[in-house]
Write a protein that holds these residues in place. Structure first.
Motif, PDB file in Angstrom:
ATOM      1  N   ASN A 106       0.856  -1.184   0.000  1.00 34.74           N
ATOM      2  CA  ASN A 106       0.000   0.000   0.000  1.00 34.74           C
ATOM      3  C   ASN A 106       0.896   1.240   0.000  1.00 34.74           C
ATOM      4  O   ASN A 106       1.030   1.951   1.001  1.00 34.74           O
ATOM      5  CB  ASN A 106      -0.919  -0.003   1.221  1.00 34.74           C
ATOM      6  N   LEU A 270      -1.876  -3.811  -0.982  1.00 32.74           N
ATOM      7  CA  LEU A 270      -2.652  -2.845  -1.744  1.00 32.74           C
ATOM      8  C   LEU A 270      -4.083  -2.703  -1.230  1.00 32.74           C
ATOM      9  O   LEU A 270      -4.749  -3.697  -0.940  1.00 32.74           O
ATOM     10  CB  LEU A 270      -2.726  -3.293  -3.218  1.00 32.74           C
ATOM     11  N   THR A 271      -4.556  -1.475  -1.167  1.00 32.40           N
ATOM     12  CA  THR A 271      -5.941  -1.231  -0.775  1.00 32.40           C
ATOM     13  C   THR A 271      -6.912  -1.988  -1.669  1.00 32.40           C
ATOM     14  O   THR A 271      -7.933  -2.519  -1.205  1.00 32.40           O
ATOM     15  CB  THR A 271      -6.240   0.279  -0.849  1.00 32.40           C
ATOM     16  N   THR A 294      -3.344  -5.039   7.934  1.00 38.50           N
ATOM     17  CA  THR A 294      -3.442  -3.607   8.274  1.00 38.50           C
ATOM     18  C   THR A 294      -3.333  -3.405   9.779  1.00 38.50           C
ATOM     19  O   THR A 294      -2.624  -2.500  10.252  1.00 38.50           O
ATOM     20  CB  THR A 294      -4.766  -3.028   7.747  1.00 38.50           C
TER      21      THR A 294
END
Length: 316
Positions: A106, A270-271, A294
């Protein structure tokens, strides 16, 4: 952890909002699917195209940095892919999407903000170079392998032809290569068109995070499997270790850029990882991995920052 919590909070908040929207009935699974299609086919290609055409990549290229980040990413990709494909014996598509989660960082919403706050100016050079590796190497490699896994049989020629056909139909692939080519050629994009594309791209991250929350709302116990371990550990541990190992092998990377490489690679995935995985029916596992990484990243990225600051004496 206090240094990066404000950066992580908006991500967790938007995921939670999507989760609550589905659980309370304000958004339906069908609406979440529609938003996911919007992100992967329109908003994400727009943000990639806008990012690359807004940079003069030819002027900011640092070959040692590219070699370090690309080499470390390929090592981590191969490790996660091999573990899932050969040890856990998962299908090719599942292993490829797992490797994407274990390698694609990210950069824009965690790596760059953290690096710019702690390291400063080198982050502005490292970000487009990192995104170049992710978008030219990591994402196309993962999608190519995933598409190969969708064919049940046939000759090598037919497999490759089918894969190329499907990849060529993805707006994401066109945006990657068109944006990169225009950036290197320094072809200016008309102001009105650039503004429109940039506006579309801004929707990518918030909508993708909302979609992740909606997907998480549909998780069940069966979605939390051993597949998540290689992806999360690969992203938070194997990827930064591989990049750090490449820094020992490749000379010529300035200290600031070297620190950025470690920070970027230590960020969670990655989001839009679950949105990309949706094409292959793996969005729930990808969303679970993203949530775990996260939250765990609050601690692992803080540990990486503490280590870098200790080694540099507080200055890069």
């Amino acid at each position: 952890m206090p240094a990066i919590f404000p950066l992580m909070f908006p991500i967790l908040f938007l995921i939670g909002l999507g989760f609550l929207a589905v659980k309370t009935g304000y958004a339906t699974p069908a609406q979440i699917d529609g938003l996911a299609g919007f992100v992967v086919n329109f908003a994400l290609p727009a943000v990639i195209f806008s990012t690359f055409t807004g940079q003069h990549l030819g002027e900011t290229i640092n070959l040692p940095y590219l070699a370090v980040y690309a080499g470390g990413s390929l090592i981590a990709f191969a490790a996660v892919f091999s573990l899932m494909g050969f040890v856990l014996r998962r299908p090719l598509t599942t292993a490829a999407i797992g490797a994407l989660g274990g390698t694609g960082a990210n950069t824009g919403f965690i790596g760059f903000p953290v690096a710019s706050l702690v390291i400063g100016a080198p982050a502005f050079v490292a970000m487009p170079l990192t995104m170049l590796v992710e978008n030219i190497l990591v994402i196309p490699l993962a999608l190519t392998l995933a598409e190969l896994g969708r064919d049940g049989g046939g000759s090598v020629t037919s497999l490759l032809a089918g894969t190329v056909r499907r990849l060529a139909a993805m707006p994401l692939i066109w945006a990657i290569f068109a944006g990169t080519a225009l950036s290197f050629a320094e072809v200016p994009i008309p102001g009105l068109l650039s503004s429109a594309v940039d506006l579309l791209g801004r929707a990518s991250a918030p909508v993708a995070l909302f979609v992740v929350g909606g997907v998480v709302a549909g998780l069940n116990r069966g979605d939390v499997t051993a597949d998540l371990g290689p992806v999360v550990i690969g992203k938070l541990v194997a990827h930064p270790l591989a990049v750090g190992g490449m820094l020992l092998l490749v000379p010529g990377v300035p200290a600031g850029l070297a620190a950025c490489a470690i920070v970027f690679s230590s960020a969670s995935m990655l989001t839009i990882y679950p949105v990309l995985a949706r094409r292959y029916g793996l969005e729930t596992k990808a969303a679970a991995a993203l949530i775990i990484a996260t939250v765990a990243g609050l601690f692992t990225v803080s540990a990486v920052l503490a280590m870098l600051l200790a080694r540099s004496g507080g200055a890069f």
